[in-house]
Scaffold this active site. Structure first.
Site, PDB file in Angstrom:
ATOM      1  N   CYS A 184      43.362  41.733  35.164  1.00 56.66           N
ATOM      2  CA  CYS A 184      42.479  40.665  35.651  1.00 56.66           C
ATOM      3  C   CYS A 184      42.049  40.889  37.091  1.00 56.66           C
ATOM      4  O   CYS A 184      41.234  40.128  37.621  1.00 56.66           O
ATOM      5  CB  CYS A 184      43.170  39.318  35.512  1.00 56.66           C
ATOM      6  SG  CYS A 184      43.785  39.037  33.842  1.00 56.66           S
ATOM      7  N   HIS A 202      36.957  33.123  32.874  1.00 51.66           N
ATOM      8  CA  HIS A 202      37.716  34.306  33.295  1.00 51.66           C
ATOM      9  C   HIS A 202      37.440  35.496  32.387  1.00 51.66           C
ATOM     10  O   HIS A 202      38.301  35.905  31.614  1.00 51.66           O
ATOM     11  CB  HIS A 202      39.206  33.949  33.332  1.00 51.66           C
ATOM     12  CG  HIS A 202      40.096  35.065  33.775  1.00 51.66           C
ATOM     13  ND1 HIS A 202      39.715  36.007  34.713  1.00 51.66           N
ATOM     14  CD2 HIS A 202      41.361  35.397  33.409  1.00 51.66           C
ATOM     15  CE1 HIS A 202      40.709  36.856  34.896  1.00 51.66           C
ATOM     16  NE2 HIS A 202      41.712  36.519  34.119  1.00 51.66           N
TER      17      HIS A 202
END
Lengths: 378, 146
Positions: free
Chosen positions: A86, A329
């Site tokens: 991420c 996200h």
């Protein structure tokens, strides 16, 4: 005082975050890249290095970066794929900045992009047969939930403290046209949503998303051709888990130590930061990170957030664009989106979510096994 | 979680547990220890994180510890043989290392930070030859329940 080899942000651009089943990875990336070129007021031929941050999982595994960039133009620049879960595109930005500071490029474009499946993310991929997968340990929210439980035990942090992070994130995202969820929710709705991993309820978990970000960096010398007052990328630092006191490092790494390195390089302290983007994949991300960044003492994060300290009008505004929780996200795109929001804030272009007089901003973006902190200044 | 009485019991991950040689013996958690500095690790390692010694050795770890932190998983993850809701924990073993494992045979509401636990085995399905796969988990220590 600026030097010719300081690094500035010349342009930022996003493809909206959400679900776009009819658009390919390349479509998303191209949209963000062109938006960043337009924002910078330059053509693709002026880009001297390209980076793509992407995690993958679905779609083509090899050569994505070169393919995406080759659709923008082909003038022979070096293109590099960066993967740090991420934290991929913020790490890519750091390497692009290193190139510029070293003098091996005057400009660089970093594209972050992702298309994701719906549902709970499987660490190690679907169909994994490891002990952790078979025994139900590979559960992303559980990692944050266990950090939250430890924090609750040590400091008395309460479930409503964590829930308030999501309330604030959703309210901020209402003013962000690129956000996945632009709807306000109440504390009662957050706490009353389905429990996923105690103490985290569903509305305290970020969605999976499609989206893309693009950031164009330049040397200060090159930047002056295009703008008199660019946002500076003042400092950047990254890290990975540390073995200490007989324990193997868990999770993302030493955010506090990385932040202190970034503060030192930028010659500022936490008290100088006006606007912050942190990695709130799950609500504990905000509370734990503001402590590690030195904004509040360890243990004070929960009451600070609950009391409005991280609101746009608070002492330390955090995730002004809705954060991972509400902006969305798409893993590879997130770091670039965080930088995009800070840049817009420092330029005074954030509209209804503008932090008045913001002069310095910070991005903390974490992936499994790594954390990045970037400091920007107006 | 009872272990099947018939068939051979095979560890799901032989790197993590050592099955008893005799019928009445107890399975042990397996980790790594450094012959140079004595550091102990839950995972199998080749190089010591403490002193960088090369040639770290396999060793058995303490079967008891305490819950360092935990959560209750309430959404069924794909691929898991445990049925939600179930508790998972990071357990600090009495000899130091922290291991992640499910907590079984323990009421979910009774799980807390600091709970004394002991290693146990639970079924983890069957392998291609029909053997029962077993994996380590932890449960509240019995004296704690009394």
């Amino acid at each position: 005082m600026t030097s010719e080899r300081d690094v500035v942000v010349l342009g930022v651009g996003l493809h909206p975050f959400g679900r776009f089943p009819d658009r390919s990875l390349d479509d998303l990336a191209r949209h963000a890249a062109l938006a960043a070129l337009d924002d910078a007021g330059i053509t693709f031929r002026e880009i001297e290095a390209g980076f793509v941050g992407r995690v993958g999982g679905t779609g083509p595994p090899v050569g994505v970066g070169t393919r995406i960039f080759s659709e923008l133009g082909q003038h022979g620049i070096p293109i590099t794929n960066i993967e740090l879960a991420c934290g991929s595109s913020s790490r890519a930005l750091m390497h692009a900045a290193d190139m510029i500071r070293a003098g091996s490029a005057e400009t660089a474009m970093v594209i972050g992009v992702e298309k994701m499946e719906r549902g709970m993310l499987q660490v190690g991929g679907a169909g994994a047969t490891s002990y952790a997968s078979v025994m139900g340990l590979n559960v992303m929210p559980a990692a944050y939930a266990m950090r939250a439980q430890r924090h609750m035990e040590e400091y008395g942090t309460k479930p409503e403290h964590f829930a308030q992070v999501s309330v604030k994130a959703h309210r901020n995202a209402m003013h962000n046209p690129y956000a996945q969820y632009r709807v306000a929710i109440t504390l009662e709705e957050v706490l009353g949503s389905r429990m996923v991993c105690d103490p985290l309820t569903l509305y305290q978990c970020c969605p999976t998303s499609d989206g893309a970000s693009a950031v164009i960096l330049a040397s200060a010398a090159r930047g002056r051709r295009h703008t008199a007052s660019p946002v500076r990328l003042a400092a950047w630092a990254g890290g990975s888990p540390v073995y200490e006191n007989g324990h193997e490092g868990l999770g993302e790494g030493p955010t506090g130590a990385v932040a202190r390195r970034a503060y030192a390089r930028a010659s500022i302290g936490p008290e100088d930061i006006d606007v912050t983007q942190v990695h709130d994949a799950f609500t504990p991300g905000e509370i734990l990170t503001i402590e590690e960044l030195g904004y509040v003492k360890p243990g004070d994060g929960g009451p600070f957030v609950f009391g409005g300290g991280t609101e746009i009008t608070g002492k330390y505004p955090v995730n002004t664009d809705g954060g991972l929780l509400s902006r969305g996200h798409p893993m590879g795109a997130t770091g670039g989106a965080m930088v995009t929001e800070v840049v817009r804030q420092l330029r005074g272009q954030a509209g209804a979510r503008q932090v008045e007089g913001a002069r310095a901003g910070l991005v903390q973006n974490a992936g499994i096994g790594g954390v990045n902190v970037l400091v920007l200044s107006a | 979680m009872a272990v099947a009485e018939t068939g051979r019991r095979v560890p799901l991950n032989p790197d993590m547990i050592e099955m008893p040689a005799s019928a009445g013996g107890l399975p042990r958690l397996v980790g790594s220890c450094c012959p140079a500095c004595g550091a102990r690790f839950a995972a199998r390692r080749a190089i010591c994180l403490q002193c960088a010694h090369r040639g770290i050795e396999r060793c058995t770890l303490s079967p008891t510890g305490t819950v360092w932190t935990f959560t209750v998983v309430r959404q069924q993850p794909p691929g898991s043989i445990l049925q939600a809701p179930y508790a998972i924990a990071q357990v600090q073993l009495d000899d130091g290392p922290i291991v992640a494992a499910p907590l079984v045979d323990t009421a979910i509401d009774a799980v807390r930070v600091g709970l004394p636990v002991e290693m146990t085995l639970c079924d983890a399905g069957r392998d291609a030859d029909g053997n029962t796969l077993v994996a380590h988990a932890f449960r509240a220590r019995r004296e704690e329940e009394q």
